[in-house]
Design a protein around this motif. Structure first.
Motif, PDB file in Angstrom:
ATOM      1  N   UNK A 116       3.052  10.792  11.339  1.00 35.54           N
ATOM      2  CA  UNK A 116       3.487   9.469  10.876  1.00 35.54           C
ATOM      3  C   UNK A 116       3.694   9.469   9.356  1.00 35.54           C
ATOM      4  N   UNK A 117       4.784   8.873   8.920  1.00 38.14           N
ATOM      5  CA  UNK A 117       5.120   8.874   7.496  1.00 38.14           C
ATOM      6  C   UNK A 117       4.060   8.169   6.662  1.00 38.14           C
ATOM      7  N   UNK A 118       3.359   7.221   7.261  1.00 42.06           N
ATOM      8  CA  UNK A 118       2.319   6.488   6.534  1.00 42.06           C
ATOM      9  C   UNK A 118       1.219   7.424   6.038  1.00 42.06           C
ATOM     10  N   UNK A 119       0.876   8.446   6.850  1.00 40.09           N
ATOM     11  CA  UNK A 119      -0.145   9.412   6.442  1.00 40.09           C
ATOM     12  C   UNK A 119       0.294  10.172   5.191  1.00 40.09           C
ATOM     13  N   UNK A 120       1.547  10.577   5.170  1.00 38.73           N
ATOM     14  CA  UNK A 120       2.067  11.323   4.021  1.00 38.73           C
ATOM     15  C   UNK A 120       2.123  10.440   2.780  1.00 38.73           C
ATOM     16  N   UNK A 121       2.517   9.187   2.942  1.00 36.67           N
ATOM     17  CA  UNK A 121       2.581   8.268   1.799  1.00 36.67           C
ATOM     18  C   UNK A 121       1.180   8.031   1.243  1.00 36.67           C
ATOM     19  N   UNK A 122       0.213   7.807   2.113  1.00 43.35           N
ATOM     20  CA  UNK A 122      -1.168   7.590   1.685  1.00 43.35           C
ATOM     21  C   UNK A 122      -1.704   8.827   0.957  1.00 43.35           C
TER      22      UNK A 122
END
Length: 145
Positions: A106-112
């Motif tokens: 999930x892109x959210x993991x990378x952004x975080x």
């Protein structure tokens, strides 16, 4: 008179794949974006996995296998994908290495993770500046004494 369309009409749901806008905020190189895009194109939309070889990816983005491997490692470090080895069993019953299985995270993991790394780098820079400032203060005090 017949209507003439110089371009084929395209179905918006076929032959396209989504690419999250956030990848442009994650400090990726052009090669990493190309590899990530190719993996997104290949992925199974239900399992978020795909199995292209380094050679297949390299042909698609016009890069060598070693360069592709470097880009894959970068994407794994930035937590955009995971890669894990697979094995196959031949008709003779021997076990062999298969291609890597890539899972799009999930892109959210990378952004975080990217934000956490930015905060860590900023903290390290601040500590370094404070340390250098303390050294300069000590030098000034020694010169006055």
């Amino acid at each position: 008179m017949k209507n003439y369309y110089p371009y084929q009409k395209r179905n918006a749901t076929k032959n396209y794949f989504p690419l999250p806008n956030e990848i442009f905020d994650l400090e990726l190189s052009a090669g990493e974006i190309a590899v990530y895009s190719f993996l997104m194109r290949c992925e199974n939309r239900k399992t978020y996995q795909c199995y292209p070889s380094y050679r297949t990816i390299g042909r698609a983005i016009n890069a060598s296998r070693n360069t592709v491997r470097k880009y894959i490692e970068g994407l794994c470090e930035k937590r955009l994908i995971t890669s894990e080895p697979t094995t196959i069993i031949t008709q003779l019953g021997t076990k062999r290495n298969g291609s890597l299985r890539y899972t799009i995270r999930p892109i959210e993991d990378a952004v975080r993770y990217n934000y956490e790394m930015q905060i860590k780098r900023n903290d390290e820079t601040l500590q370094r500046q404070r340390f250098l400032g303390d050294l300069n203060d000590e030098k000034i005090l020694q010169e006055k004494a």
